[in-house]
Enzyme design. Structure first.
Site, short mmCIF file in Angstrom:
data_model
loop_
_atom_site.label_atom_id
_atom_site.label_comp_id
_atom_site.label_asym_id
_atom_site.label_seq_id
_atom_site.Cartn_x
_atom_site.Cartn_y
_atom_site.Cartn_z
CB THR A 23 22.32 -22.42 -65.49
OG1 THR A 23 21.17 -22.57 -65.09
CG2 THR A 23 23.29 -23.58 -64.77
CG ASP A 24 18.72 -17.36 -64.91
OD1 ASP A 24 19.69 -17.32 -64.12
OD2 ASP A 24 17.53 -17.08 -64.47
CB SER A 55 -0.10 -5.81 -53.24
OG SER A 55 -0.04 -6.99 -52.66
N GLY A 99 11.55 -17.77 -52.78
CA GLY A 99 12.47 -18.89 -53.94
C GLY A 99 11.38 -19.47 -54.85
CB SER A 103 9.58 -10.96 -58.37
OG SER A 103 10.63 -12.00 -58.66
CD GLU A 138 12.63 -9.74 -60.53
OE1 GLU A 138 11.57 -10.22 -61.03
OE2 GLU A 138 13.32 -10.34 -59.69
CG ASP A 150 12.63 -16.59 -61.48
OD1 ASP A 150 13.03 -17.71 -61.61
OD2 ASP A 150 13.01 -15.91 -60.42
#
Ligand code: ADP
Ligand code: MG
Length: 341
Positions: A23-24, A55, A99, A103, A138, A150
């Protein structure tokens, strides 16, 4: 001259979306919360202007993960921040590509670390700005067309609260913290990782294709978005009334819509949802973009083990690799852990 190089350590969480999926980027509503799994960034300024990024979880044979960090630095500079060269050391407990938004956790940890380095305090207004900076890192630098949920969840999360986000105006989303006292009422939130991995930035198309289908007005895709927005509104009311059975039913209905109308589920997600609800959970759904990743299940705390065991048995019966479970609670958003040293 030898300049001191104080390290800043910042932490930013992954997130679970309780309800309101895909929905975002459709000007809709979602209800994520920040979790305990998180990424830490240890940041030191460099005098030569270079970026050196390491990392512990760097995906083997894939240098493209560094673009997430480069993107954040570029976008911070574009927003007017005087970011020097940096050594960035990352470590994470958020599964990559699972999920739970490793990120955004990575982006927000770096952005928060830079704020610490520049001694810029993070009020909610700046947290919003950083979420937008990270979203642009992103979408524009990595090329993953994410919608912004997110990053907002990671920057604005608060212990004991979910974050209601309204993307009616996609560039200035409205947010409200919603108390989510599940533990007080003897409930638990169980995240189950299917161990099926998606790749948003891979160009494998599922996510980007859904965006295009919505823009083109595909009736089934837009029906999901419309009914999902209604479910988010109803979920906020159910939470306020502590009507947990109702919330659970909305979660399960959300999953059915993502499976049947939006078609972003996979058999592993469907099996977990069916098995969990069959074993007495109040509700269960895929969380995140789909094509793998995790489910979130609302269950009485004293039934969580029964649900886990039922899911493990259902997986074993199909010879699938045992799923990974995490009990999660709504936790705080990104923070500077230490400055100096
Ligand atoms: P999710 O956000 O659901 O975990 P994404 O596909 O959006 O999945 O992001 C996963 C990608 O982010 C990884 O493939 C990698 O490129 C990058 N990434 C995330 N966390 C780290 C980390 N701690 N170290 C290196 N790369 C990371
Ligand atoms: Mg992601």
């Amino acid at each position: 001259m030898h300049l001191p190089r104080p390290a800043v350590v910042a932490r930013a969480p992954g997130r679970v979306n309780l309800i309101g999926e895909h929905t975002d980027y459709n000007r809709g509503l979602c209800l994520p919360f920040a979790i305990q799994l998180a990424t830490t960034a240890t940041i030191r300024p460099r005098t030569d202007g270079r970026l050196r990024i390491t990392s512990a979880e760097a995906p083997a044979g894939d240098a493209h993960w560094q673009e997430y960090v480069v993107g954040v630095v570029v976008e911070l500079r574009r927003a007017g921040w005087d970011v020097p060269g940096l050594d960035v050391v990352l470590a994470s407990t958020v599964p990559l590509g699972g999920g739970l938004s490793s990120s955004a956790a990575l982006e927000c940890a770096v952005a928060t670390g830079v704020a610490g380095l520049l001694r810029i305090p993070l009020d909610d207004g700046r947290r919003r700005t950083l979420a937008e900076v990270c979203r642009r890192a992103e979408t524009d630098h990595v090329g993953a067309p994410t919608g912004g949920m997110d990053q907002l969840a990671s920057m604005l999360g608060a212990a004991g609260h979910a974050l209601l986000v309204d993307f009616a105006d996609p560039h200035t989303p409205a947010t409200r913290r919603v108390p989510l006292p599940v533990a007080d009422d003897g409930l638990a939130l169980l995240v189950t990782d299917t161990r099926v991995r998606h790749a948003l930035a891979d160009g494998d198309g599922g996510y980007a294709q859904r965006r295009r289908e919505c823009e083109a007005g595909d009736p089934r895709r837009t029906r999901h978005v419309r009914t999902e927005n209604d479910r988010v509104g109803a979920a906020v009311e159910a939470i306020a009334a502590r009507a947990w059975g109702r919330l659970g039913a909305l979660m399960t209905a959300s999953h059915a819509s993502l499976r049947d109308d939006y078609e972003v589920s996979v058999p592993q997600l469907d099996l977990i949802v069916e098995t969990a609800t069959g074993a007495g959970a109040l509700g269960s759904r895929m969380t995140g973009g789909g094509f793998g990743g995790c489910t979130v299940t609302l269950v009485a705390a004293d039934r969580a083990d029964v649900v886990r065991e039922a899911v493990d048995a259902a997986y074993a019966a199909r010879d699938w690799a045992t799923p990974v479970h995490h009990l999660v609670e709504p936790g705080p958003g990104a923070e500077v852990l230490s400055v100096g040293g």
